[in-house]
Write an enzyme that holds these catalytic residues in place. Structure first.
Site, PDB file in Angstrom:
ATOM      1  N   ASP A 167       0.821  -1.202   0.000  1.00 26.19           N
ATOM      2  CA  ASP A 167       0.000   0.000   0.000  1.00 26.19           C
ATOM      3  C   ASP A 167       0.862   1.262   0.000  1.00 26.19           C
ATOM      4  OD1 ASP A 167      -2.529   1.271   0.113  1.00 26.19           O
ATOM      5  OD2 ASP A 167      -2.313   1.605   2.264  1.00 26.19           O
ATOM      6  N   ASP A 171       1.956   4.794  -5.542  1.00 32.48           N
ATOM      7  CA  ASP A 171       1.486   6.132  -5.180  1.00 32.48           C
ATOM      8  C   ASP A 171       2.426   7.187  -5.764  1.00 32.48           C
ATOM      9  OD1 ASP A 171       0.570   8.453  -4.078  1.00 32.48           O
ATOM     10  OD2 ASP A 171       0.625   7.772  -1.996  1.00 32.48           O
ATOM     11  N   THR A 230      -6.925   3.512  10.584  1.00 30.10           N
ATOM     12  CA  THR A 230      -6.970   4.284  11.827  1.00 30.10           C
ATOM     13  C   THR A 230      -8.108   3.837  12.739  1.00 30.10           C
ATOM     14  OG1 THR A 230      -5.998   6.198  10.721  1.00 30.10           O
ATOM     15  CG2 THR A 230      -7.154   6.614  12.784  1.00 30.10           C
ATOM     16  N   SER A 288     -11.703   5.257   7.440  1.00 32.44           N
ATOM     17  CA  SER A 288     -11.893   5.286   8.891  1.00 32.44           C
ATOM     18  C   SER A 288     -12.772   6.444   9.324  1.00 32.44           C
ATOM     19  CB  SER A 288     -10.537   5.384   9.607  1.00 32.44           C
ATOM     20  OG  SER A 288      -9.798   4.204   9.446  1.00 32.44           O
ATOM     21  N   HIS A 328      -9.710   5.632   0.000  1.00 32.47           N
ATOM     22  CA  HIS A 328      -8.738   5.757   1.082  1.00 32.47           C
ATOM     23  C   HIS A 328      -9.349   6.649   2.163  1.00 32.47           C
ATOM     24  CE1 HIS A 328      -4.860   4.468  -1.140  1.00 32.47           C
ATOM     25  NE2 HIS A 328      -5.912   3.963  -1.750  1.00 32.47           N
TER      26      HIS A 328
END
Length: 277
Positions: free
Chosen positions: A82, A104, A229, A207, A204
């Protein structure tokens, strides 16, 4: 069983269900999330971030342990690198046996991000590995992970065409590392991007999204749901409670296990929630 991300994500996309993707920081996280997925009867993505690799000092120990756990699982498990900004780390993950990577390049200039992502896709596809990516800063945005950032559907479609990625992370109102579940997602935008971009979408910063918000996002076309998180907060909260109640405790297993059980129960709940879209 260890499996690839592209096929599972496509199945979830067609079913309009969500695919839970949880971060592995310690090896116990891998078994915790596999157990949760087994109880839920759902596939799961185990994610090891570049930051986690830096924490451990190298990819091989945590990556190899996670792969071993995934191969022994009774449900489909993806082992995913990730937020890798390093192309060399992507190559190492593929060589170790990871079945998916997220390259990324969002901090790079747009043309460089597209070119480098396309190179990563060529390398990974030759090895049968799925690639997730994101556009980065487009049209003067304040960074792709700023809650005010928004992905343009036309840009998303062009990026997929230019790079050949299998999944696309998009900006629709969430943000990383949120400790409250108050993010407001733009479901109309999710629908528009899902209609324009011919690949499963990734959220993304999940949380910070409520159960209702996440169900709405999945119904609108979101597929891979990244959560870190939120589960870390539950885990750490349990550790605090256990140590406060047992100040003489020194055996780490006695505080790690109950914390893992609580985080694992929440992971199971989320997987079941995502399954209903």
């Amino acid at each position: 069983m260890l499996t690839d991300l592209a096929s599972i994500a496509r199945t979830c996309q067609n079913e309009r269900t969500g695919l839970g993707a949880f971060n592995v920081i310690h090896l116990e996280n891998a078994t915790m999330f596999i157990d949760a997925a087994t109880r839920a009867g759902r596939p799961v993505v185990l994610q090891i971030s570049e930051n986690a690799v830096k924490y451990h000092g190298s990819l091989a120990p945590i990556g190899t342990g996670t792969l071993v756990a995934a191969r022994a699982a009774r449900v489909p498990v993806v082992v995913h690198l990730d937020h890798a900004e390093s192309v060399e780390l992507v190559h190492e993950a593929v060589e170790l046996g990871f079945t998916s990577v997220m390259y990324d390049g969002s901090k790079l200039p747009d043309d460089v991000n597209r070119a480098t992502t396309a190179e990563v896709v060529d390398f990974c596809h030759a090895a049968g590995v799925t690639v997730e990516a994101e556009l980065g800063e487009v049209g003067g945005k304040n960074g792709v992970h700023d809650p005010s950032a928004r992905t343009d559907p036309g840009d998303a479609a062009a990026f997929v065409g230019d790079t050949g990625v299998d999944l696309l992370a998009v900006a629709v109102g969430s943000s990383h590392a949120m400790v409250t579940r108050t993010a407001a997602l733009d479901t109309d935008l999710i629908r528009a991007i899902a209609a324009a971009a011919p690949v499963p979408l990734v959220l993304h910063g999940s949380s910070g999204v409520s159960d209702a918000g996440m169900s709405a996002a999945i119904g609108a076309g979101m597929v891979k749901i990244n959560v870190s998180t939120h589960l870390n907060r539950i885990f750490t909260g349990s550790v605090r409670e256990t140590l406060a109640a047992n100040p003489d405790l020194v055996d780490s297993r006695k505080w790690f296990r109950p914390a893992g059980e609580k985080a694992g129960a929440e992971a199971e709940r989320l997987l079941r929630l995502y399954a209903h879209g």
